[in-house]
Design a protein around this motif. Structure first.
Motif: not given
Ligand code: ZN
Lengths: 325, 283
Positions: B32, B35, B51, B54, B56
């Motif tokens: 990712c 993070c 993700c 986090c 994402y």
């Molecule tokens: Zn992430």
């Protein structure tokens, strides 16, 4: 002298020689008239050769020329009883775009124009003709007003682009331009747009959706500035000349691509060589197109504009035996 | 209306599945970018490319997006025959188009067509940022305009996912004029009171953000997407000051009143179905 561009140097030198001979004639009382005649003919020939074969980059230089007439001049020369109207009623008054009402050959019209400014002070005040969202929203307000009262709309395009800045983004530069594109497509009055100098991408198009798109002979209209394209393509902004050629941005190119409806001839050497004549020519051609649009009904005007933009674009189809559906 | 649609379903095909299958990720694991967590690619895909740690949002291809939205993956594609030409004889343009076609298995930077979402018929347009950075040339403009025209004819809502760097430089002013063409088609939808929902995903910039993608009756962005008119570098050169950290993100736009909603991808389909339902019930 600063009025001359580098590629005009041979013409300038000849003209200087002619002036010297003329001065000689009066000072020393010697007759140089035959020499002067020869040089005059040579100068004329040279002018035809140089101005008749301008490269794209030379045209860009003319379009950006410091003495090139701006919208203020054209508004003054072309429209009668012009009254400037200010403000977007939401945020402010953007002087990069002038709006107002006046008469074109006796017919009330709304005028929207990008203005880059004359001297340094004026240029700064007008942000060099780079509009903020409030400029596009002022234009929209005045065009809606025109639509309400059945007034034709005339727009003058001359900008390097919409202003790239923090506040412009915060106030929705994208939305302001996008909304104008959509709303201009729907107005039930004739809209005629003229690119007088630089047509800088979306910022130019934001007042550019018309039944007719006209361009001055040496104006240009591009999806990206030649410098910007060169930076992306070759990571070298100094290759702007090559990028300008590749982008096909001249009035002549755009006519071939089916975008521009008519090219308005400029005085030899460019609009700044005879700004009065330039304004007269624009007025004449505006009147011609307005006359051809006035008989159309409201829905015909909208459809005419829709068809104009519908047709723009080039692609091919892999479907040989059947249609696209 | 619904009945008609189901009768037509024989024509529907699960076209994008093939393309999806061909997009085998490089590795089994993915990192990712936000993070730094190492994620199983399979898991990322199952989670609609978001993700787990986090939130994402990884890039989604157009076929993946369509699969994630329409009922049973059934989608009837429009105008799949349209391909780009090289109207300006622009340096390397044809070569690049060919490369992107091979790389992506797509013919252009957008897929348009129709399907249903929870039974509601919709017209969908999904841009794919892998193809010429999702830029808009003649084909993209034409496909969007035709999709909008069909939306008016059928009175189906039109949902358009933007992912684009803007107008396609290699087609010059023809690209620029697609901004006007698409916006004019949306004006027809507007006047005919047909719903247009614009979804702005990463990135939506330049001539695309300054035309159709800002013209939704409802404008929704995915979290953390880059959305703006002018490029960051151009702005930095002009203003000569530090730009805010969240400048030109979805959240920045929402804060400044430029968006209706920011919706995480995992909630997007439900939100869209709700919007479709709210526009179906009439008094
Ligand atoms: Zn992430």
């Amino acid at each position: 002298m600063s009025n001359y561009l580098p590629f005009e140097k041979p013409i300038l030198e000849l003209r200087q020689k002619i002036d010297e001979l003329k001065a000689f004639t009066t000072e020393k009382d010697i007759d140089f008239s035959s020499e002067i005649d020869t040089l005059e003919a040579k100068a004329k020939h040279l002018e035809t050769k140089i101005y008749g074969n301008l490269t794209t980059w030379q045209k860009v230089q003319i379009a950006r020329h410091a003495s090139r007439p701006t919208s203020v001049h054209y508004i003054q020369e072309i429209f009668q009883d012009f009254i400037e109207l200010h403000g977007d009623r939401h945020y402010g008054d953007d002087s990069a775009i002038i709006g107002g009402i006046g008469k074109l050959n006796g017919i009330p019209v709304t005028v929207i124009a990008q203005e880059r400014g004359k001297d340094t002070k004026d240029k700064i005040a007008r942000n060099f003709g780079l509009p903020h969202p409030e400029g596009y929203r002022k234009a929209l307000r005045l065009m809606q007003q025109a639509n309400k009262f059945g007034r034709p709309i005339i727009t003058f395009i001359d900008t390097q682009g919409a202003h790239p800045g923090i506040e412009a983004e915060e106030r929705g530069q994208s939305e302001a331009i996008a909304r104008n594109l959509r709303e201009m497509a729907g107005f039930e009055v004739p809209i005629i747009c003229v690119v007088t100098g630089e047509g800088g991408s979306g910022g130019a198009l934001g007042i550019g959706v018309g039944n007719r798109l006209l361009m001055l002979e040496h104006a240009y209209y591009s999806v990206i500035s030649p410098e910007g394209a060169a930076a992306i393509l070759w990571r070298d902004a100094s290759k702007a000349q090559e990028a300008a050629e590749a982008l096909k941005i001249t009035a002549q190119d755009l006519q071939k691509l089916g975008i521009v409806d008519e090219i308005i001839s400029e005085p030899k050497g460019g609009a700044h060589r005879n700004s009065q004549l330039m304004a007269q020519t624009i007025e004449h051609i505006l009147c011609k197109h307005l006359t051809s649009l006035l008989p159309l009904s409201q829905s015909e005007l909208v459809e005419d504009r829709y068809q104009k933009f519908s047709k723009i674009g080039q692609f091919s189809s892999t479907a040989v035996f059947e249609g696209s559906r | 209306m619904l009945k008609d649609l189901f009768r037509k379903q024989k024509k529907y095909a699960t076209i994008p599945t093939e393309a999806t299958k061909n997009q085998v990720p490089e590795g089994i694991m993915q990192k990712c970018p936000t993070c730094g967590t190492i994620l199983l690619s399979k898991e990322v895909e199952k989670n609609e490319k978001v993700c787990k740690v986090c939130g994402y949002h990884f890039m989604m291809t157009a076929p993946e997006r369509i699969q994630s939205l329409v009922d049973d993956g059934r989608f009837f594609e429009y105008d799949s025959d349209l391909i780009s030409v090289d109207p300006l004889q622009f340096p390397d343009y044809q070569k690049k188009i060919k490369q992107d076609m091979e790389k992506t298995d797509l013919k252009e930077a957008i897929i348009t067509g129709e399907g249903t979402m929870d039974g509601y018929p919709v017209i969908l347009g999904v841009m794919d940022p892998r193809f010429r950075m999702g830029s808009m040339g003649s084909v993209v403009g034409e496909k969007i305009a035709r999709a909008a025209e069909r939306a008016v004819q059928k009175r189906f809502p039109f949902i358009l996912f933007s992912a684009s760097g803007g107008a396609r430089m290699q087609e010059g002013a023809l690209s620029l004029m697609q901004m006007a063409k698409t916006s004019a088609a949306l004006q027809k939808m507007n006047q005919n009171q047909v719903l247009f929902v614009s979804i702005l995903t990463n990135p939506t910039t330049g001539g695309v953000s300054a035309s159709f993608s800002s013209l939704g009756d409802i404008n929704i962005a995915e979290p953390g997407a880059l959305i703006g008119f002018a490029g960051r570098r151009v702005i930095e050169q002009t203003v000569r000051q530090k730009l805010p950290d969240d400048f030109q993100t979805s959240e920045f736009l929402l804060k400044h009143g430029q968006l209706d909603l920011v919706v995480p991808r995992l909630e997007l389909r439900d939100t869209l179905v709700k919007i479709l339902e709210l526009h179906t019930i009439r008094g």
